[in-house]
Write an enzyme that holds these catalytic residues in place. Sequence first.
Site, PDB file in Angstrom:
ATOM      1  N   HIS A  15       7.129  58.562  60.029  1.00 59.56           N
ATOM      2  CA  HIS A  15       7.717  59.567  59.129  1.00 59.56           C
ATOM      3  C   HIS A  15       8.901  58.988  58.352  1.00 59.56           C
ATOM      4  O   HIS A  15      10.038  59.396  58.537  1.00 59.56           O
ATOM      5  CB  HIS A  15       8.139  60.820  59.908  1.00 59.56           C
ATOM      6  CG  HIS A  15       8.757  61.861  59.023  1.00 59.56           C
ATOM      7  ND1 HIS A  15       8.032  62.552  58.063  1.00 59.56           N
ATOM      8  CD2 HIS A  15      10.021  62.300  58.903  1.00 59.56           C
ATOM      9  CE1 HIS A  15       8.841  63.369  57.413  1.00 59.56           C
ATOM     10  NE2 HIS A  15      10.061  63.237  57.895  1.00 59.56           N
ATOM     11  N   ILE A  51      12.181  66.989  65.485  1.00 59.16           N
ATOM     12  CA  ILE A  51      12.246  67.048  64.014  1.00 59.16           C
ATOM     13  C   ILE A  51      13.355  66.128  63.497  1.00 59.16           C
ATOM     14  O   ILE A  51      13.246  65.545  62.421  1.00 59.16           O
ATOM     15  CB  ILE A  51      12.482  68.513  63.565  1.00 59.16           C
ATOM     16  CG1 ILE A  51      11.242  69.368  63.878  1.00 59.16           C
ATOM     17  CG2 ILE A  51      12.803  68.583  62.074  1.00 59.16           C
ATOM     18  CD1 ILE A  51      11.409  70.866  63.594  1.00 59.16           C
ATOM     19  N   MET A 110      10.068  72.477  55.711  1.00 57.83           N
ATOM     20  CA  MET A 110      10.102  71.897  57.067  1.00 57.83           C
ATOM     21  C   MET A 110      10.008  72.986  58.120  1.00 57.83           C
ATOM     22  O   MET A 110       9.360  72.812  59.158  1.00 57.83           O
ATOM     23  CB  MET A 110      11.382  71.072  57.257  1.00 57.83           C
ATOM     24  CG  MET A 110      11.478  70.432  58.625  1.00 57.83           C
ATOM     25  SD  MET A 110      10.096  69.328  58.967  1.00 57.83           S
ATOM     26  CE  MET A 110       9.441  70.011  60.484  1.00 57.83           C
ATOM     27  N   ASP A 160       4.512  66.054  56.370  1.00 54.11           N
ATOM     28  CA  ASP A 160       3.757  65.066  55.584  1.00 54.11           C
ATOM     29  C   ASP A 160       2.344  65.586  55.307  1.00 54.11           C
ATOM     30  O   ASP A 160       1.794  65.401  54.218  1.00 54.11           O
ATOM     31  CB  ASP A 160       3.700  63.726  56.335  1.00 54.11           C
ATOM     32  CG  ASP A 160       5.095  63.190  56.632  1.00 54.11           C
ATOM     33  OD1 ASP A 160       5.951  63.264  55.732  1.00 54.11           O
ATOM     34  OD2 ASP A 160       5.330  62.721  57.761  1.00 54.11           O
TER      35      ASP A 160
HETATM   36  N1  LIG Z   1      10.701  65.662  60.704  1.00 48.13           N
HETATM   37  C1  LIG Z   1      10.774  66.071  59.447  1.00 48.13           C
HETATM   38  O1  LIG Z   1       9.757  66.123  58.753  1.00 48.13           O
HETATM   39  C2  LIG Z   1      12.069  66.493  58.861  1.00 48.13           C
HETATM   40  C3  LIG Z   1      13.247  66.254  59.510  1.00 48.13           C
HETATM   41  N2  LIG Z   1      14.445  66.661  58.988  1.00 48.13           N
HETATM   42  C4  LIG Z   1      15.659  66.363  59.758  1.00 48.13           C
HETATM   43  O2  LIG Z   1      16.077  67.523  60.479  1.00 48.13           O
HETATM   44  C5  LIG Z   1      17.471  67.421  60.775  1.00 48.13           C
HETATM   45  C6  LIG Z   1      18.188  68.731  60.471  1.00 48.13           C
HETATM   46  O3  LIG Z   1      18.172  69.004  59.094  1.00 48.13           O
HETATM   47  P1  LIG Z   1      18.890  70.305  58.507  1.00 48.13           P
HETATM   48  O4  LIG Z   1      18.523  71.497  59.292  1.00 48.13           O
HETATM   49  O5  LIG Z   1      18.637  70.302  57.052  1.00 48.13           O
HETATM   50  O6  LIG Z   1      20.429  69.961  58.791  1.00 48.13           O
HETATM   51  P2  LIG Z   1      21.669  70.977  58.907  1.00 48.13           P
HETATM   52  O7  LIG Z   1      22.895  70.147  58.854  1.00 48.13           O
HETATM   53  O8  LIG Z   1      21.513  72.074  57.935  1.00 48.13           O
HETATM   54  O9  LIG Z   1      21.491  71.598  60.354  1.00 48.13           O
HETATM   55  C7  LIG Z   1      21.617  70.842  61.503  1.00 48.13           C
HETATM   56  C8  LIG Z   1      22.151  71.737  62.600  1.00 48.13           C
HETATM   57  O10 LIG Z   1      22.246  70.941  63.790  1.00 48.13           O
HETATM   58  C9  LIG Z   1      23.393  71.398  64.464  1.00 48.13           C
HETATM   59  N3  LIG Z   1      23.820  70.412  65.453  1.00 48.13           N
HETATM   60  C10 LIG Z   1      24.510  69.265  65.291  1.00 48.13           C
HETATM   61  N4  LIG Z   1      24.725  68.679  66.478  1.00 48.13           N
HETATM   62  C11 LIG Z   1      24.148  69.451  67.408  1.00 48.13           C
HETATM   63  C12 LIG Z   1      24.023  69.394  68.805  1.00 48.13           C
HETATM   64  N5  LIG Z   1      24.541  68.395  69.511  1.00 48.13           N
HETATM   65  N6  LIG Z   1      23.362  70.376  69.439  1.00 48.13           N
HETATM   66  C13 LIG Z   1      22.829  71.401  68.738  1.00 48.13           C
HETATM   67  N7  LIG Z   1      22.908  71.517  67.422  1.00 48.13           N
HETATM   68  C14 LIG Z   1      23.568  70.566  66.758  1.00 48.13           C
HETATM   69  C15 LIG Z   1      24.417  71.665  63.378  1.00 48.13           C
HETATM   70  O11 LIG Z   1      25.465  72.498  63.848  1.00 48.13           O
HETATM   71  C16 LIG Z   1      23.554  72.303  62.326  1.00 48.13           C
HETATM   72  O12 LIG Z   1      23.527  73.712  62.442  1.00 48.13           O
HETATM   73  C17 LIG Z   1      17.973  66.234  59.951  1.00 48.13           C
HETATM   74  O13 LIG Z   1      18.088  65.101  60.796  1.00 48.13           O
HETATM   75  C18 LIG Z   1      16.865  66.013  58.936  1.00 48.13           C
HETATM   76  O14 LIG Z   1      16.822  64.694  58.460  1.00 48.13           O
HETATM   77  C19 LIG Z   1      14.496  67.326  57.802  1.00 48.13           C
HETATM   78  C20 LIG Z   1      13.341  67.618  57.105  1.00 48.13           C
HETATM   79  C21 LIG Z   1      12.039  67.186  57.550  1.00 48.13           C
HETATM   80  O1  LIG Z   2      13.555  63.315  53.590  1.00 45.45           O
HETATM   81  C1  LIG Z   2      14.326  63.707  54.474  1.00 45.45           C
HETATM   82  O2  LIG Z   2      15.425  63.187  54.719  1.00 45.45           O
HETATM   83  C2  LIG Z   2      13.902  64.858  55.309  1.00 45.45           C
HETATM   84  C3  LIG Z   2      12.515  64.629  55.744  1.00 45.45           C
HETATM   85  O3  LIG Z   2      12.246  63.950  56.708  1.00 45.45           O
HETATM   86  C4  LIG Z   2      11.445  65.118  54.874  1.00 45.45           C
HETATM   87  O4  LIG Z   2      11.681  65.964  54.001  1.00 45.45           O
HETATM   88  O5  LIG Z   2      10.315  64.643  55.043  1.00 45.45           O
END
Ligand SMILES: NC(=O)C1=CN([C@@H]2O[C@H](COP(=O)(O)OP(=O)(O)OC[C@H]3O[C@@H](n4cnc5c(N)ncnc54)[C@H](O)[C@@H]3O)[C@@H](O)[C@H]2O)C=CC1
Ligand SMILES: O=C([O-])CC(=O)C(=O)O
Length: 344
Positions: A208, A148, A259, A181
């Site tokens: 993405h 993700i 997500m 998406d």
């Molecule tokens: N594929 C998709 O469609 C989407 C991807 N994302 C991505 O998902 C990621 C996470 O987003 P959020 O949860 O909102 O961020 P967040 O900052 O709320 O949570 C991220 C978590 O990862 C943890 N973390 C950091 N380094 C780590 C490690 N080495 N090992 C384990 N945990 C670790 C942090 O402590 C935190 O709890 C971002 O990169 C974001 O861009 C977000 C939305 C959609």
């Molecule tokens: O937009 C972002 O940074 C997080 C993401 O990948 C999404 O919401 O599709």
Amino acid sequence: MRTSMLRSIKSLTTSPSAHILRRGYSSEAVPLRKVTVLGAAGGIGQPLSLLMKLNPLVSNLALYDIANTPGVAADISHINTRSEVVGYASDAELGKALEGADVVIIPAGVPRKPGMTRDDLFNINAGIVKGLCEAIAKYCPKALVNMISNPVNSTVPIAAEIFKKAGTYDPKRLFGVTTLDVVRAKTFYAGKAMVPVAEVNVPVVGGHAGITILPLFSQATPKANLSDEELTALTKRTQDGGTEVVEAKAGKGSATLSMAYAGAIFADACLKGLNGVPDVIECSFVQSTVTELPFFASKVRLGKNGVEEVLGLGPLSDYEKEGLEKLKPELLSSIEKGIKFATQ
Ligand SMILES: NC(=O)C1=CN([C@@H]2O[C@H](COP(=O)(O)OP(=O)(O)OC[C@H]3O[C@@H](n4cnc5c(N)ncnc54)[C@H](O)[C@@H]3O)[C@@H](O)[C@H]2O)C=CC1
Ligand SMILES: O=C([O-])CC(=O)C(=O)O
């Protein structure tokens, strides 16, 4: 341990709620399945872990984060559903979190703030993903990996290279999660076409990020007579869906709840595939020969070993054909950036 758990699951399947656990299965017992969430205490990690706790296909739920895991794990563990929950809080415990995992979901890493692109997250998230994938190669090389963390267009190639270096790479087991998406395309299409959202299907292909996200509304069902202008607007809204949320959250992160929903759908599909449920199809960013690019999102049939078949694009409208050609250079450059990072 596994035998006694299997016995207790068997007794569960003879209880009044047995139909819930047996849905879609011919055999009596639901297999034991361990799911590990890396980044479980984050904005996505918490609701995603909750949704995995509600999934009757999961028997063991391992929650790993570098901060705040004990509280999240204690909280979720009180929910009276099938899975046993264990929290793991430090690097020293990562191996235990991963051992025996069937599916590893990775929402670890930093999210965007307004004005940033997903690629702006590369410098921090590439290193996080690299470290986690090295541990996956060591402790659960056969797990299906659901990536993700952004930028997905680069983090998936990074994971592939790390697994290659470790000698564990199996392209059938590595997935970039692009389900959000699809979720957005379905919602936006249903609203515009005035059709019941639960019936809508729309494949989303490419990658993405921005224009690499290519929804194929010409293949959307139920069919609707939308104008070219409406289809262009729907495409743009789907491509900018992430940015829409980033701006609305105004500095407090990106999509987390939608997500988590999307991630739970994709992990559930992986579990169903592993368990032998036929015809499980989801879009995902995988190693691919559908185009000349080494990785590409398209419909994928999931099975007992992960990817069973990467499905082709099907017929595209002229607008979609144009979108496909336009996205290729950006997607290729993000893929190459990931490969370069992991190989140097
Ligand atoms: N594929 C998709 O469609 C989407 C991807 N994302 C991505 O998902 C990621 C996470 O987003 P959020 O949860 O909102 O961020 P967040 O900052 O709320 O949570 C991220 C978590 O990862 C943890 N973390 C950091 N380094 C780590 C490690 N080495 N090992 C384990 N945990 C670790 C942090 O402590 C935190 O709890 C971002 O990169 C974001 O861009 C977000 C939305 C959609
Ligand atoms: O937009 C972002 O940074 C997080 C993401 O990948 C999404 O919401 O599709």
